[in-house]
Write a protein that holds these residues in place. Sequence first.
Motif, short mmCIF file in Angstrom:
data_model
loop_
_atom_site.label_atom_id
_atom_site.label_comp_id
_atom_site.label_asym_id
_atom_site.label_seq_id
_atom_site.Cartn_x
_atom_site.Cartn_y
_atom_site.Cartn_z
N MET A 1 -4.88 0.86 -7.65
CA MET A 1 -4.24 0.37 -6.46
C MET A 1 -4.32 -1.16 -6.42
N ARG A 2 -5.41 -1.73 -6.93
CA ARG A 2 -5.55 -3.19 -6.96
C ARG A 2 -4.39 -3.84 -7.68
N LEU A 3 -3.97 -3.26 -8.80
CA LEU A 3 -2.89 -3.85 -9.59
C LEU A 3 -1.59 -3.89 -8.81
N GLY A 6 -1.34 -6.69 -6.49
CA GLY A 6 -1.27 -8.02 -7.08
C GLY A 6 -2.60 -8.56 -7.57
N ASP A 7 -3.69 -7.80 -7.41
CA ASP A 7 -5.00 -8.25 -7.87
C ASP A 7 -5.16 -7.89 -9.33
N ARG A 8 -4.96 -8.85 -10.19
CA ARG A 8 -5.03 -8.61 -11.63
C ARG A 8 -6.18 -9.39 -12.26
N GLN A 9 -7.13 -9.83 -11.43
CA GLN A 9 -8.29 -10.58 -11.91
C GLN A 9 -9.10 -9.73 -12.89
N ASN A 26 11.34 -3.90 -16.80
CA ASN A 26 11.54 -5.33 -17.02
C ASN A 26 10.36 -6.16 -16.53
N THR A 27 9.57 -5.60 -15.62
CA THR A 27 8.44 -6.36 -15.07
C THR A 27 7.21 -5.47 -15.00
N ASP A 28 6.06 -6.10 -14.90
CA ASP A 28 4.82 -5.36 -14.73
C ASP A 28 4.88 -4.52 -13.46
N ASP A 29 5.45 -5.08 -12.39
CA ASP A 29 5.51 -4.37 -11.12
C ASP A 29 6.35 -3.10 -11.22
N GLU A 43 3.65 9.85 -2.61
CA GLU A 43 2.81 8.90 -1.88
C GLU A 43 3.48 7.53 -1.90
N PRO A 44 3.48 6.82 -0.78
CA PRO A 44 4.08 5.46 -0.78
C PRO A 44 3.26 4.50 -1.62
N LEU A 45 3.95 3.52 -2.16
CA LEU A 45 3.26 2.47 -2.92
C LEU A 45 2.36 1.67 -1.99
N PRO A 46 1.19 1.29 -2.44
CA PRO A 46 0.35 0.41 -1.62
C PRO A 46 1.06 -0.92 -1.37
N ALA A 47 0.90 -1.44 -0.20
CA ALA A 47 1.53 -2.71 0.15
C ALA A 47 0.79 -3.86 -0.51
N PRO A 48 1.52 -4.87 -0.99
CA PRO A 48 0.86 -6.05 -1.56
C PRO A 48 -0.02 -6.73 -0.52
N GLU A 49 -1.12 -7.29 -1.00
CA GLU A 49 -1.99 -8.05 -0.09
C GLU A 49 -1.29 -9.35 0.28
N SER A 50 -1.45 -9.74 1.53
CA SER A 50 -0.78 -10.98 1.96
C SER A 50 -1.68 -12.16 1.88
#
Length: 50
Positions: A1-3, A6-9, A26-29, A43-50
């Motif tokens: 879910m982190r990915l 947007g958390d790719r640390q 075409n993209t990682d997303d 299941e809905p996609l997790p929302a990106p962190e703002s």
Amino acid sequence: MRLLRGDRQGLHPGAISTAAQYDEWNTDDEFLAWLWNELYPGEPLPAPES
């Protein structure tokens, strides 16, 4: 879910694109959204962190 949020640390640079390079994404997303839907159908996609 982190990915998906947007958390790719800590992820090796290029890891997602390497995993997805053999298909039509075409993209990682796009790849991560496909993977989420494969693992958690309906299941809905997790929302990106703002």
